[in-house]
Design an enzyme around this catalytic site. Sequence first.
Site, PDB file in Angstrom:
ATOM      1  CE1 TYR A  14      -6.386  -7.683  -6.677  1.00 42.25           C
ATOM      2  CE2 TYR A  14      -5.907  -6.409  -4.709  1.00 42.25           C
ATOM      3  CZ  TYR A  14      -6.318  -6.461  -6.029  1.00 42.25           C
ATOM      4  OH  TYR A  14      -6.665  -5.325  -6.691  1.00 42.25           O
ATOM      5  CB  VAL A  15      -3.951 -13.871  -0.647  1.00 44.96           C
ATOM      6  CG1 VAL A  15      -3.727 -15.251  -0.041  1.00 44.96           C
ATOM      7  CG2 VAL A  15      -2.815 -13.531  -1.595  1.00 44.96           C
ATOM      8  CB  THR A  91       3.114  -8.850   5.154  1.00 42.12           C
ATOM      9  OG1 THR A  91       3.089  -9.519   3.876  1.00 42.12           O
ATOM     10  CG2 THR A  91       2.443  -9.732   6.181  1.00 42.12           C
ATOM     11  CB  THR A  93       7.793  -2.369   1.954  1.00 38.93           C
ATOM     12  OG1 THR A  93       7.788  -3.431   0.986  1.00 38.93           O
ATOM     13  CG2 THR A  93       9.227  -2.000   2.284  1.00 38.93           C
ATOM     14  CG  LEU A 221      10.519 -14.612   2.070  1.00 36.51           C
ATOM     15  CD1 LEU A 221      11.439 -14.124   3.180  1.00 36.51           C
ATOM     16  CD2 LEU A 221       9.653 -13.456   1.570  1.00 36.51           C
ATOM     17  CB  ALA A 222      13.426 -19.348  -1.736  1.00 37.44           C
ATOM     18  CB  CYS A 276       4.316 -10.748  -4.641  1.00 36.97           C
ATOM     19  SG  CYS A 276       2.689 -11.082  -3.969  1.00 36.97           S
ATOM     20  CG  PHE A 277       7.986 -10.709  -8.320  1.00 40.04           C
ATOM     21  CD1 PHE A 277       7.672 -11.856  -7.595  1.00 40.04           C
ATOM     22  CD2 PHE A 277       7.927 -10.779  -9.710  1.00 40.04           C
ATOM     23  CE1 PHE A 277       7.306 -13.033  -8.223  1.00 40.04           C
ATOM     24  CE2 PHE A 277       7.564 -11.948 -10.355  1.00 40.04           C
ATOM     25  CZ  PHE A 277       7.246 -13.075  -9.618  1.00 40.04           C
ATOM     26  NE  ARG A 346      -1.873  -4.973  -4.355  1.00 41.42           N
ATOM     27  CZ  ARG A 346      -2.181  -5.975  -3.533  1.00 41.42           C
ATOM     28  NH1 ARG A 346      -2.006  -5.847  -2.228  1.00 41.42           N
ATOM     29  NH2 ARG A 346      -2.662  -7.109  -4.012  1.00 41.42           N
TER      30      ARG A 346
HETATM   31  P1  NAD Z   1      -4.694  -7.209   0.530  1.00 42.75           P
HETATM   32  O1  NAD Z   1      -4.230  -5.902   1.029  1.00 42.75           O
HETATM   33  O2  NAD Z   1      -5.451  -7.317  -0.744  1.00 42.75           O
HETATM   34  O3  NAD Z   1      -5.629  -7.882   1.649  1.00 42.75           O
HETATM   35  C1  NAD Z   1      -5.345  -7.889   3.022  1.00 42.75           C
HETATM   36  C2  NAD Z   1      -6.644  -7.630   3.792  1.00 42.75           C
HETATM   37  O4  NAD Z   1      -6.401  -7.853   5.181  1.00 42.75           O
HETATM   38  C3  NAD Z   1      -7.183  -6.207   3.655  1.00 42.75           C
HETATM   39  O5  NAD Z   1      -8.489  -6.241   3.136  1.00 42.75           O
HETATM   40  C4  NAD Z   1      -7.148  -5.673   5.106  1.00 42.75           C
HETATM   41  O6  NAD Z   1      -8.225  -4.811   5.397  1.00 42.75           O
HETATM   42  C5  NAD Z   1      -7.233  -6.939   5.898  1.00 42.75           C
HETATM   43  N1  NAD Z   1      -6.743  -6.823   7.284  1.00 42.75           N
HETATM   44  C6  NAD Z   1      -5.588  -6.287   7.722  1.00 42.75           C
HETATM   45  N2  NAD Z   1      -5.497  -6.413   9.057  1.00 42.75           N
HETATM   46  C7  NAD Z   1      -6.620  -7.034   9.473  1.00 42.75           C
HETATM   47  C8  NAD Z   1      -7.102  -7.466  10.741  1.00 42.75           C
HETATM   48  N3  NAD Z   1      -6.409  -7.280  11.858  1.00 42.75           N
HETATM   49  N4  NAD Z   1      -8.297  -8.077  10.781  1.00 42.75           N
HETATM   50  C9  NAD Z   1      -9.033  -8.281   9.665  1.00 42.75           C
HETATM   51  N5  NAD Z   1      -8.613  -7.914   8.438  1.00 42.75           N
HETATM   52  C10 NAD Z   1      -7.417  -7.302   8.337  1.00 42.75           C
HETATM   53  O7  NAD Z   1      -3.412  -8.137   0.506  1.00 42.75           O
HETATM   54  P2  NAD Z   1      -3.189  -9.464  -0.393  1.00 42.75           P
HETATM   55  O8  NAD Z   1      -2.699  -9.093  -1.725  1.00 42.75           O
HETATM   56  O9  NAD Z   1      -4.382 -10.354  -0.241  1.00 42.75           O
HETATM   57  O10 NAD Z   1      -1.955 -10.110   0.371  1.00 42.75           O
HETATM   58  C11 NAD Z   1      -2.114 -10.735   1.637  1.00 42.75           C
HETATM   59  C12 NAD Z   1      -0.839 -11.498   1.960  1.00 42.75           C
HETATM   60  O11 NAD Z   1      -0.639 -12.531   1.000  1.00 42.75           O
HETATM   61  C13 NAD Z   1       0.419 -10.649   1.913  1.00 42.75           C
HETATM   62  O12 NAD Z   1       1.297 -11.099   2.922  1.00 42.75           O
HETATM   63  C14 NAD Z   1       0.996 -10.958   0.550  1.00 42.75           C
HETATM   64  O13 NAD Z   1       2.390 -10.811   0.530  1.00 42.75           O
HETATM   65  C15 NAD Z   1       0.634 -12.410   0.373  1.00 42.75           C
HETATM   66  N6  NAD Z   1       0.517 -12.857  -1.022  1.00 42.75           N
HETATM   67  C16 NAD Z   1      -0.093 -12.079  -1.965  1.00 42.75           C
HETATM   68  C17 NAD Z   1      -0.240 -12.546  -3.264  1.00 42.75           C
HETATM   69  C18 NAD Z   1      -0.913 -11.709  -4.324  1.00 42.75           C
HETATM   70  O14 NAD Z   1      -0.871 -12.093  -5.474  1.00 42.75           O
HETATM   71  N7  NAD Z   1      -1.524 -10.584  -4.008  1.00 42.75           N
HETATM   72  C19 NAD Z   1       0.213 -13.807  -3.596  1.00 42.75           C
HETATM   73  C20 NAD Z   1       0.807 -14.593  -2.624  1.00 42.75           C
HETATM   74  C21 NAD Z   1       0.944 -14.105  -1.328  1.00 42.75           C
HETATM   75  C1  UDX Z   2       3.803 -13.524  -8.261  1.00 39.68           C
HETATM   76  C2  UDX Z   2       4.190 -15.000  -8.278  1.00 39.68           C
HETATM   77  O1  UDX Z   2       4.183 -15.481  -9.621  1.00 39.68           O
HETATM   78  C3  UDX Z   2       3.236 -15.805  -7.435  1.00 39.68           C
HETATM   79  O2  UDX Z   2       3.642 -17.164  -7.387  1.00 39.68           O
HETATM   80  C4  UDX Z   2       3.207 -15.227  -6.040  1.00 39.68           C
HETATM   81  O3  UDX Z   2       2.285 -15.924  -5.241  1.00 39.68           O
HETATM   82  C5  UDX Z   2       2.857 -13.764  -6.074  1.00 39.68           C
HETATM   83  O4  UDX Z   2       3.768 -13.053  -6.933  1.00 39.68           O
HETATM   84  P1  UDX Z   2       1.976 -12.018  -9.489  1.00 39.68           P
HETATM   85  O5  UDX Z   2       2.803 -10.886  -9.018  1.00 39.68           O
HETATM   86  O6  UDX Z   2       0.526 -12.000  -9.228  1.00 39.68           O
HETATM   87  O7  UDX Z   2       2.527 -13.394  -8.869  1.00 39.68           O
HETATM   88  O8  UDX Z   2       2.145 -12.169 -11.081  1.00 39.68           O
HETATM   89  P2  UDX Z   2       3.311 -12.743 -12.023  1.00 39.68           P
HETATM   90  O9  UDX Z   2       2.666 -13.477 -13.117  1.00 39.68           O
HETATM   91  O10 UDX Z   2       4.337 -13.457 -11.263  1.00 39.68           O
HETATM   92  O11 UDX Z   2       3.913 -11.415 -12.647  1.00 39.68           O
HETATM   93  C6  UDX Z   2       4.668 -10.504 -11.880  1.00 39.68           C
HETATM   94  C7  UDX Z   2       5.264  -9.442 -12.776  1.00 39.68           C
HETATM   95  O12 UDX Z   2       6.283 -10.003 -13.601  1.00 39.68           O
HETATM   96  C8  UDX Z   2       4.259  -8.811 -13.744  1.00 39.68           C
HETATM   97  O13 UDX Z   2       4.495  -7.429 -13.838  1.00 39.68           O
HETATM   98  C9  UDX Z   2       4.546  -9.505 -15.061  1.00 39.68           C
HETATM   99  O14 UDX Z   2       4.195  -8.725 -16.167  1.00 39.68           O
HETATM  100  C10 UDX Z   2       6.048  -9.689 -14.958  1.00 39.68           C
HETATM  101  N1  UDX Z   2       6.549 -10.800 -15.783  1.00 39.68           N
HETATM  102  C11 UDX Z   2       6.159 -12.076 -15.528  1.00 39.68           C
HETATM  103  C12 UDX Z   2       7.459 -10.536 -16.802  1.00 39.68           C
HETATM  104  O15 UDX Z   2       7.835  -9.381 -17.045  1.00 39.68           O
HETATM  105  N2  UDX Z   2       7.940 -11.589 -17.543  1.00 39.68           N
HETATM  106  C13 UDX Z   2       7.571 -12.876 -17.305  1.00 39.68           C
HETATM  107  O16 UDX Z   2       8.067 -13.761 -18.020  1.00 39.68           O
HETATM  108  C14 UDX Z   2       6.646 -13.123 -16.273  1.00 39.68           C
END
Ligand code: NAD
Ligand code: UDX
Length: 468
Positions: A14-15, A91, A93, A221-222, A276-277, A346
């Site tokens: 996703y990222v 990453t 839990t 994290l903050a 994330c949260f 998730r």
């Molecule tokens: P995700 O599970 O969608 O993607 C992670 C990918 O990494 C998977 O496809 C996995 O197969 C791959 N991977 C793992 N180990 C590997 C390796 N050794 N080599 C190659 N590929 C490998 O996770 P995500 O949601 O993209 O999140 C990634 C990170 O970004 C996390 O630390 C998360 O906390 C952070 N993050 C996520 C979001 C979000 O909205 N999803 C936002 C901000 C930060």
């Molecule tokens: C969050 C952070 O916003 C983003 O900056 C970080 O990089 C990843 O985590 P995300 O989880 O994708 O993003 O969506 P977000 O819009 O933050 O919503 C998170 C949850 O909070 C959802 O379930 C949403 O419905 C809920 N939410 C959000 C509320 O209940 N009320 C609100 O006012 C905002």
Amino acid sequence: PTHITKVCCIGAGYVGGPTCAVIADRCPHIKVTIVDISVERIRLWNEGPLPIYEPGLEEVVGRCRGRNLFFTTDVTRAIEEAELIFVSVNTPTKTSGLGAGMAADLKYIEAATRMIVDASTSNKIIVEKSTVPCRTAQSILTILENNCRPNVCFQVLSNPEFLAEGTAIADLQAPDRILIGGMNSPAGKDAQEALVKIYSNWVPRKRIITTNLWSSELSKLAANAMLAQRISSVNALSALCEATGADIDEVATAVGWDTRIGPNFLKAGVGFGGSCFHKDILNLVYLCESLNLPEVAHYWKQVVDLNEYQKTRFVRKIISNLFHTVSNKRIAILGFAFKKNTGDTRETPALTVVDCLLAEDAQLSIYDPVVSHEQMLEDISSLRRPNGTSNITLNTDVYEACKEADALVVCTEWDQFKTLDYKRIYQSMRKPAFIFDGRLILDPIELRQIGFSVEIIGKSQPITSAWK
Ligand code: NAD
Ligand code: UDX
């Protein structure tokens, strides 16, 4: 500073996917290669349908794929040729061992780090994109320095991602800020500047913040903790609203007009979900505990505890209104994603609602416009309920889902739920027909006129006897 022409991203999730697709889009002079160990994920990125649903993503990928954006499982080669490598692996839990249920599992970060050092024959800048506990960059650097070939040097930067799902592309194209943490040495500054230069292709310089490594790691994290705290605060107030006759939307608006507080991110609801949260706050709590700061840990833990309370409070409201039994009643669950405009489930609050209602022997029909039935079944199976998924019907038609139901429960704020033909739905339901709005998107007056009993989080029933 080092001039970057080749970037690699480890992790096509996703990222990693959206982030690096936007970099490729905005920097046609940079070759971006996204790698993953999941053969299936890479196949989908290359052949479609894209493995994640995100508005605008297809267009961006369509413009760049095969031009300067590549998806591959050939990790070694992509690392070898890149000058800068984003580490964007998951990453999650930890599920067992020390810190189980709290601490971040860093095994994927370590595996990626070791893959990098094994494949590197030239200097590289390693960019932590994943959300990690504060000081992880130190561990990464130590592993790199103890295993590298002679004359190969590494710099480690922290560049956390702030995108939200459902708006990822817009967030990436016009971010509030880009945060880049680095070492305070000349080589560290040089690496930081190289990454600043990449983002400067489309982000105004004043929105690019550079800090030390630990500030950058901790800021991620903050930020998540403070965002989630706003939701838990407003959800705590929603319980008070129901008990007093105040209306949480009115309270949130009144409070949000204070420029120090601001209007965004104050929507009450069934509780926050998403990958994330929950995870990142527990990660922060664990960090505080391991640094012997129990009061700080306790403070942030409350944000998660209140969220659990809010989810079960909503279910209790449903059950008590349905005459204290939902056994064999048909309940339509509207929305399964953790928020609108994403197919991600998730930590979705919908799953908690489903779990609690299945425990009460309800029959559930579920509808979500984007989440696949396969995904829903996988999530519900993971609950390990004695009856498995036998009390579940999955629907592709929302009206079908509502047919003969005793109650509708809105779990995701999909726009289409605002404009359904509720008269038609009402006629097809068992009476009395209930609606429980866990997202505060429906118009209670209109629905009550149709005949529904309406329950909305943070809003009490209208006053029936006025002063004469
Ligand atoms: P995700 O599970 O969608 O993607 C992670 C990918 O990494 C998977 O496809 C996995 O197969 C791959 N991977 C793992 N180990 C590997 C390796 N050794 N080599 C190659 N590929 C490998 O996770 P995500 O949601 O993209 O999140 C990634 C990170 O970004 C996390 O630390 C998360 O906390 C952070 N993050 C996520 C979001 C979000 O909205 N999803 C936002 C901000 C930060
Ligand atoms: C969050 C952070 O916003 C983003 O900056 C970080 O990089 C990843 O985590 P995300 O989880 O994708 O993003 O969506 P977000 O819009 O933050 O919503 C998170 C949850 O909070 C959802 O379930 C949403 O419905 C809920 N939410 C959000 C509320 O209940 N009320 C609100 O006012 C905002």
